[in-house]
Design an enzyme around this catalytic site. Sequence first.
Site, mmCIF file in Angstrom:
data_model
loop_
_atom_site.group_PDB
_atom_site.id
_atom_site.type_symbol
_atom_site.label_atom_id
_atom_site.label_comp_id
_atom_site.label_asym_id
_atom_site.label_seq_id
_atom_site.Cartn_x
_atom_site.Cartn_y
_atom_site.Cartn_z
ATOM 1 N N ASP A 126 70.208 60.896 66.152
ATOM 2 C CA ASP A 126 69.624 61.559 67.613
ATOM 3 C C ASP A 126 70.756 61.302 68.652
ATOM 4 O O ASP A 126 71.806 61.412 68.406
ATOM 5 C CB ASP A 126 68.289 60.536 67.885
ATOM 6 C CG ASP A 126 67.262 61.473 68.693
ATOM 7 O OD1 ASP A 126 67.627 61.634 69.776
ATOM 8 O OD2 ASP A 126 66.020 61.551 68.268
ATOM 9 N N HIS A 158 65.614 59.454 74.705
ATOM 10 C CA HIS A 158 64.787 60.058 73.457
ATOM 11 C C HIS A 158 65.084 59.367 72.257
ATOM 12 O O HIS A 158 64.020 59.131 71.569
ATOM 13 C CB HIS A 158 65.506 61.427 73.567
ATOM 14 C CG HIS A 158 64.801 62.213 72.579
ATOM 15 N ND1 HIS A 158 65.387 62.386 71.142
ATOM 16 C CD2 HIS A 158 63.835 62.876 72.366
ATOM 17 C CE1 HIS A 158 64.536 63.310 70.488
ATOM 18 N NE2 HIS A 158 63.659 63.595 71.344
ATOM 19 N N SER A 430 59.463 65.848 68.084
ATOM 20 C CA SER A 430 60.463 64.249 67.857
ATOM 21 C C SER A 430 59.870 62.865 67.709
ATOM 22 O O SER A 430 60.570 62.086 67.364
ATOM 23 C CB SER A 430 61.215 64.379 69.334
ATOM 24 O OG SER A 430 62.245 65.515 69.344
#
Length: 489
Positions: A126, A158, A430
Amino acid sequence: MRLISFILISLSALAILASPSTSGICDGDGRALYGGLLASGTGPAPAEGEALSSPQIGARDDGKTPLGCVLSDEGGSMGIDGSMDEEGSEPVLDSHSLRRMMDITGISALHARNITGRGLTIALLDSQFYCDPETAGKLNADIVTLYDDESYGKDEVHGIACAELISSIAPGVKIYLVDVGITEEGVARAVERLLELEERIDIVSCSSDFPFGGFDGEDAVCQDVEKMTSNGTLWINAAGNEALCHWSGEFKDPDGNGYLNFSPEDESINLTLERGKEVSIWLSWKDDWEAAALDYDLRLDHPGRGRSVSDNPQRGYMGQKPVETIRLVAPRGGTYQIKIRSYDGADHPGRLHLFTTCDLDEHQVQNTSIGILGCCRNVVTVGAINISTLEIQPYSSRGPTEDGRQKPDLMAPDNVTTSSYATEGFVGTSAAAPFVAGCAALVLELFKDDPDLDVRRVLLESATDLGPPGPDEICGWGLVNLSNLEVNI
């Protein structure tokens, strides 16, 4: 905040990911979608009309009625605690929604038996790993960083939000945080780095992808996936959040004027943008990736006047790729029109794929909207259901792949509460991918003495079916559910 990154050529040249400060795959409203390897959106904002150097693709949760799969067909929807809400009502996101989903899907019961993923490793591919002290306190798993640059901004969370979810579901695992950036080359470097470790990686969790390629499992990045999975590693990838911002089809030009007809009467796709809105558009088609010979141009007509054009040459020379991309900040609000032109007027075979960072006003094609990583063979591809309603998110990308394989494989919850996103729900596929990665670790520990264990098969066959009986191109085998495992208690 939808975050599954779409890794792009430079996705930078194309990218898909999400964070409160970055745009999500289809909406650019700050919700990351396709996890991004899509770019993180850091750096100064470009001036109006200026091309974007690192666009993101994200998605939104706009309250539209989800399509396709629901957990119950008895009228109304099942609440996160398993109760039925009255038809038409929508449960409010509960601050403990992840815990309740863990109860529903059998994770809490396995924790009670001290099954936590102990002794197993998960590589989280990521970006955006900013971690404040409060979030650090929620990362129960053993964390190892495999990246050099730690200068993340406070809104670049994130990746660390994905780590939170894995840590909650499988607190006994060891997590390697690997920053893959926003390019396919970043994925390749991450795989090489993992293969050089003395420790074997059991599971890869990736919430990034790219919106251009063959979408048939033959893209170059799939070779990197094969390097990992050939050694027994289970690769889990977010499906993406592009169902509402994708079109695909063959080039048809009945009047012979060189422009593709999206319908018999329509040679454009309308796209409504507000002034100052960032937008990215990618067009790709099946061709030699290093020396494309089919030549298409991509055009975006502005409201009133002006246009943006991507007209890279494709003449079969080395270095010419079958991709066109437009990126800009809308100079004015209104309806923009996307057009595709065949440069040489030939009758070109094969399908084209078009992705944008904003929902299309018309001609949406929800099928075949999964990115190239999610289309790789031996990958478990995960779509998203809203944890508050247990209905499929309208933006969750759908299959099949271009070569006809069923995708996605599983569904898992998004809109979950994390420390990284504070009071906002972590939305997008995600969030769904790391949920399944954590479940896979629990399965591996639970059946560690079984030499014939096929973790992928266990996850699929124990899932709770959604929608019509059997696997489908919207929800795959259904909601991941470890409470359906046949084990000796």
